[in-house]
Scaffold this motif. Structure first.
Motif, PDB file in Angstrom:
ATOM      1  N   UNK A 147       0.669  -0.932   0.326  1.00  0.00           N
ATOM      2  CA  UNK A 147      -0.045  -0.422   0.062  1.00  0.00           C
ATOM      3  C   UNK A 147       0.874   0.923   0.101  1.00  0.00           C
ATOM      4  N   UNK A 148       2.041   1.492   0.803  1.00  0.00           N
ATOM      5  CA  UNK A 148       2.690   2.085   0.849  1.00  0.00           C
ATOM      6  C   UNK A 148       3.076   2.396  -0.706  1.00  0.00           C
ATOM      7  N   UNK A 149       3.904   1.793  -1.465  1.00  0.00           N
ATOM      8  CA  UNK A 149       3.477   1.694  -2.611  1.00  0.00           C
ATOM      9  C   UNK A 149       3.059   2.493  -3.628  1.00  0.00           C
ATOM     10  N   UNK A 150       2.013   1.800  -3.228  1.00  0.00           N
ATOM     11  CA  UNK A 150       0.345   2.036  -4.352  1.00  0.00           C
ATOM     12  C   UNK A 150       0.175   4.282  -3.472  1.00  0.00           C
ATOM     13  N   UNK A 151       0.526   4.210  -2.390  1.00  0.00           N
ATOM     14  CA  UNK A 151       0.575   5.810  -2.374  1.00  0.00           C
ATOM     15  C   UNK A 151       1.203   6.879  -2.864  1.00  0.00           C
ATOM     16  N   UNK A 152       2.461   6.195  -2.912  1.00  0.00           N
ATOM     17  CA  UNK A 152       3.439   7.186  -3.835  1.00  0.00           C
ATOM     18  C   UNK A 152       2.862   7.439  -5.731  1.00  0.00           C
ATOM     19  N   UNK A 153       2.634   5.835  -5.897  1.00  0.00           N
ATOM     20  CA  UNK A 153       2.204   5.825  -7.310  1.00  0.00           C
ATOM     21  C   UNK A 153       1.244   6.503  -7.489  1.00  0.00           C
ATOM     22  N   UNK A 154       0.599   6.986  -7.076  1.00  0.00           N
ATOM     23  CA  UNK A 154      -1.004   7.572  -7.053  1.00  0.00           C
ATOM     24  C   UNK A 154      -0.602   9.143  -6.582  1.00  0.00           C
ATOM     25  N   UNK A 155      -0.378   9.125  -5.559  1.00  0.00           N
ATOM     26  CA  UNK A 155       0.573  10.709  -5.951  1.00  0.00           C
ATOM     27  C   UNK A 155       0.831  11.255  -7.005  1.00  0.00           C
ATOM     28  N   UNK A 156       1.716  10.518  -7.752  1.00  0.00           N
ATOM     29  CA  UNK A 156       2.584  11.026  -9.339  1.00  0.00           C
ATOM     30  C   UNK A 156       1.504  11.491  -9.867  1.00  0.00           C
ATOM     31  N   UNK A 157       0.265  10.888  -9.612  1.00  0.00           N
ATOM     32  CA  UNK A 157      -0.473  10.622 -10.838  1.00  0.00           C
ATOM     33  C   UNK A 157      -1.259   9.713 -11.360  1.00  0.00           C
ATOM     34  N   UNK A 158      -0.887   7.971 -10.995  1.00  0.00           N
ATOM     35  CA  UNK A 158      -1.150   6.734 -11.723  1.00  0.00           C
ATOM     36  C   UNK A 158      -2.773   6.680 -11.069  1.00  0.00           C
ATOM     37  N   UNK A 159      -3.442   6.146 -12.154  1.00  0.00           N
ATOM     38  CA  UNK A 159      -4.683   6.065 -12.158  1.00  0.00           C
ATOM     39  C   UNK A 159      -5.282   4.872 -12.347  1.00  0.00           C
ATOM     40  N   UNK A 160      -4.063   3.724 -12.903  1.00  0.00           N
ATOM     41  CA  UNK A 160      -4.607   2.564 -13.449  1.00  0.00           C
ATOM     42  C   UNK A 160      -4.197   1.450 -12.644  1.00  0.00           C
ATOM     43  N   UNK A 161      -5.118   0.748 -11.896  1.00  0.00           N
ATOM     44  CA  UNK A 161      -4.263  -0.385 -11.075  1.00  0.00           C
ATOM     45  C   UNK A 161      -3.333  -1.317 -12.145  1.00  0.00           C
ATOM     46  N   UNK A 162      -2.713  -1.558 -12.750  1.00  0.00           N
ATOM     47  CA  UNK A 162      -1.990  -2.495 -14.069  1.00  0.00           C
ATOM     48  C   UNK A 162      -0.446  -1.953 -13.721  1.00  0.00           C
ATOM     49  N   UNK A 163      -0.593   0.085 -13.808  1.00  0.00           N
ATOM     50  CA  UNK A 163       0.625  -0.012 -13.342  1.00  0.00           C
ATOM     51  C   UNK A 163       1.813  -0.005 -11.945  1.00  0.00           C
ATOM     52  N   UNK A 164       0.604  -0.226 -11.100  1.00  0.00           N
ATOM     53  CA  UNK A 164       0.454  -0.436  -9.632  1.00  0.00           C
ATOM     54  C   UNK A 164       1.306  -1.446  -9.513  1.00  0.00           C
ATOM     55  N   UNK A 165       0.162  -2.703 -10.262  1.00  0.00           N
ATOM     56  CA  UNK A 165       0.797  -4.078 -10.136  1.00  0.00           C
ATOM     57  C   UNK A 165       2.000  -4.194 -10.857  1.00  0.00           C
ATOM     58  N   UNK A 166       2.317  -4.089 -11.946  1.00  0.00           N
ATOM     59  CA  UNK A 166       3.812  -3.679 -12.344  1.00  0.00           C
ATOM     60  C   UNK A 166       4.634  -3.531 -11.584  1.00  0.00           C
ATOM     61  N   UNK A 167       5.318  -2.747 -10.829  1.00  0.00           N
ATOM     62  CA  UNK A 167       5.903  -1.898  -9.954  1.00  0.00           C
ATOM     63  C   UNK A 167       5.492  -3.013  -8.508  1.00  0.00           C
ATOM     64  N   UNK A 168       4.387  -3.394  -8.476  1.00  0.00           N
ATOM     65  CA  UNK A 168       4.929  -4.592  -7.332  1.00  0.00           C
ATOM     66  C   UNK A 168       5.582  -5.450  -7.987  1.00  0.00           C
ATOM     67  N   UNK A 169       5.153  -5.925  -9.028  1.00  0.00           N
ATOM     68  CA  UNK A 169       5.804  -6.880  -9.449  1.00  0.00           C
ATOM     69  C   UNK A 169       7.169  -7.165  -9.498  1.00  0.00           C
ATOM     70  N   UNK A 170       7.610  -5.655  -9.951  1.00  0.00           N
ATOM     71  CA  UNK A 170      10.009  -5.606 -10.316  1.00  0.00           C
ATOM     72  C   UNK A 170       9.971  -5.708  -8.289  1.00  0.00           C
ATOM     73  N   UNK A 171       9.155  -5.013  -8.086  1.00  0.00           N
ATOM     74  CA  UNK A 171      10.200  -5.232  -6.266  1.00  0.00           C
ATOM     75  C   UNK A 171       9.979  -6.429  -5.555  1.00  0.00           C
ATOM     76  N   UNK A 172       8.438  -7.630  -6.026  1.00  0.00           N
ATOM     77  CA  UNK A 172       8.178  -8.694  -5.399  1.00  0.00           C
ATOM     78  C   UNK A 172       9.378  -9.977  -5.853  1.00  0.00           C
ATOM     79  N   UNK A 173       9.619  -9.089  -7.503  1.00  0.00           N
ATOM     80  CA  UNK A 173      10.341 -10.280  -8.321  1.00  0.00           C
ATOM     81  C   UNK A 173      12.052  -9.857  -7.940  1.00  0.00           C
TER      82      UNK A 173
END
Length: 594
Positions: A347-373
């Motif tokens: 959720x903290x990752x998501x918080x930053x992404x939303x604040x910089x203008x991300x509105x598509x959950x797919x982009x958030x998931x891509x960042x999650x995937x990168x970090x977890x991978x």
């Protein structure tokens, strides 16, 4: 064809899926669509599950998948139950044998399915449970227990322990989650208990369901007064109404009523409360002490005497029905590992992404995937604990989603405000000593945490850094220790907080006699998310500077909040719509999926 996995009982046409999207009618059977896929596989201590009366301090292998048969407002697991797809490459494919091997390799005594519901992956869990049992491992899960009689019979033979999450007793409580009534859950609790499985029950406490929770305690007492009831003080997240959150004080008041019906009741999500302890139901003696250990979590501290270590009250000899003695070693999870802190990290990752203008959950998931991978959660935990590296994280995420300009805009905004604070800081003659608490006065946040870095950036001296403090996100300290620190100012965490009035009353009751109490310099943040977990902490920093040095700083934090929301969220700032979510700026915010 009717699905018999859960009591929602979806009728699924051939080739289609049910409401949860996790099972499909292939023309012959209802099949699991995403078997053997795991988002988290890591060791935990059982109290973080949380289960308190079964192998205390036991080390178990946590397994979690994605998805859920329910859709509950304010769910702590939204990021993995609804936002992380089961097809995500962040999930690992492991055979049942590989899961069991992982448990053995990590010297775990069992396997526990939690965070999302085993009903989301029941065939997979059954295979793991079967093999775990053959290998002498204990098996358990946390679940909403919306099992059908058929699926309950399938799983009962393999379970040793279970935490059943009851949503309430009303039709509203279950229909809001996509279910029907509570009756299947009550039926299943009784059958599980009668089957000899260790049962603990958790229930979310909201301002509008206190009578339901009291009635639940009575129903559990009719099965057995020794079933532990975990009272989960509601933390409104996602689309949940912030007005539903009860105060710690009101939750503690209800606790007293519940203890009239059940021998063992525990209050969670209330840092500093005594009601995570195990009290003897016969004489009231404290048998085991526990501390808050993150949302929905607890940590067993120590026994008061040798007899207590044998699960016997040292005062009156009452036998406490705890399965097994506490393990000698208290396993400590890594940062963002074990239970719900993992979901807070996402959720903290998501918080930053939303604040910089991300509105598509797919982009958030891509960042999650990168970090977890790349196993970057540990690095993230370190990076978000100080201001400079936090700004680097913003820039890094901006590059990942190709929104460098928006990330730079957010960083520039933050740096501008910090510069204004630093310029005026030159006029500060004396820095006050500042103590940071969460929930109640004696729960001290660890000195290395971000909130204490904000204290120093706002012109204060963090006394938390003078305290040897462990735990997650901190631990209790004594009245004597706090009095010796003698802070001039106290800040209450913006996440799990008390009102200033309740906090002050607790200080007086406990005998806390420090400058901050004498001069009533105790402050809570104007809004959640203003000191940790979201870039909105910059608003909290401005507020803290005002409170620490009113002779120097005169920031209009309400005007700045309005500007921040308009500039970065494209919406108006409404205090009534802001809940405890780190990522979502209000309970009205929705993904646009552009």
């Amino acid at each position: 064809m009717k699905c018999n996995i859960c009591e929602r009982g979806c009728t699924i046409p051939e080739g289609n899926t049910g409401a949860c999207g996790l099972y499909k009618n292939n023309g012959e059977n209802i099949i699991e669509l995403f078997p053997n896929k795991y988002l988290t596989v890591c060791p935990i201590s059982i109290e973080t599950m949380p289960v308190l009366h079964f192998y205390p301090r036991g080390k178990f292998l946590q397994i979690s998948t994605t998805g859920c048969n329910f859709n509950c407002r304010g769910c702590f697991s939204t990021v993995i139950a609804k936002e992380m797809a089961p097809t995500s490459k962040a999930l690992r494919e492991l055979s049942p044998q590989q899961v069991v091997d992982e448990a053995v390799k990590n010297e775990c005594i069992g396997i526990a399915f939690l965070l999302n519901d085993p009903l989301a992956s029941l065939p997979t869990f059954l295979k793991v449970a079967t093999l775990a049992q053959k290998n002498g491992l204990l098996v358990g899960c946390s679940t909403n227990a919306y099992f059908t009689e058929t699926s309950l019979a399938q799983i009962t033979r393999y379970l040793d322990f279970i935490n059943v999450g009851v949503k309430g007793l009303s039709l509203r409580a279950y229909q809001n989650c996509g279910g029907g009534t509570v009756q299947p859950v009550l039926r299943n609790i009784k059958r599980l208990y009668q089957s000899g499985i260790h049962v603990e029950v958790s229930c979310i406490l909201q301002n509008n369901n206190m009578e339901e929770v009291l009635e639940l305690a009575k129903k559990l007492a009719n099965i057995s007064p020794e079933i532990p009831l975990q009272l989960m003080r509601f933390i409104p997240l996602e689309g949940a109404d912030p007005a539903l959150e009860p105060s710690i004080r009101s939750a503690e008041n209800l606790y007293q009523s519940l203890r009239k019906h059940l021998n063992y009741v525990y209050l969670f999500n209330s840092p500093g409360t005594d009601y995570l302890n195990t009290f003897c139901p016969n004489c009231g003696e404290v048998i085991f002490k526990r501390d808050f250990y993150g949302p929905m979590g607890a940590k067993l501290l120590f026994s008061e005497s040798d007899s207590a270590r044998n699960n016997i009250c040292p005062q009156c000899g009452w036998k406490i029905p705890i399965k097994a003695l506490p393990a000698e070693i208290n396993y400590r999870e890594g940062d963002f590992q074990g239970g719900y802190p993992f979901t807070r990290a996402l959720e903290m990752v998501e918080a930053i992404l939303i604040t910089i203008g991300v509105t598509d959950i797919k982009q958030v998931v891509q960042v999650w995937e990168s970090m977890l991978g790349q196993n970057e959660l540990q690095k993230l935990h370190q990076s978000i604990q100080n201001i400079g590296s936090y700004l680097e994280v913003i820039r890094y995420f901006g590059k990942l989603v190709q929104m460098e300009e928006k990330a730079a805009e957010l960083v520039a905004y933050i740096e501008e405000k910090i510069s204004l604070i630093n310029i005026s800081l030159l006029a500060v003659k004396k820095k006050p000593r500042v103590y940071y608490a969460m929930g109640k006065p004696l729960f001290c946040l660890m000195g290395k945490r971000f909130e204490n870095q904000l204290v120093e950036a706002a012109g204060g001296i963090s006394v938390n850094k003078e305290i040897e403090c462990s735990g997650r996100p901190g631990s209790r300290i004594s009245v004597e220790k706090l009095n010796a620190l003698n802070p001039d100012v106290i800040f209450i965490s913006a996440f799990l907080s008390s009102s200033v009035e309740d906090f002050y009353a607790e200080c007086c009751k406990a005998g806390i006699n420090v400058g901050a109490v004498k001069n009533k310099r105790i402050y809570s943040h104007p809004a959640p998310g203003w000191d940790f977990g979201s870039p909105r902490w910059i608003l909290g920093l401005l507020y803290m500077a005002n409170m620490l040095h009113p002779e120097v700083y005169h920031f209009d934090v309400w005007a700045e909040a309005a500007r921040f929301y308009k500039q970065f969220y494209g919406s108006d700032f409404s205090l009534a719509e802001i809940n405890r979510s780190f990522s979502k700026p209000s309970n009205k915010w929705e993904w646009r999926n552009d």
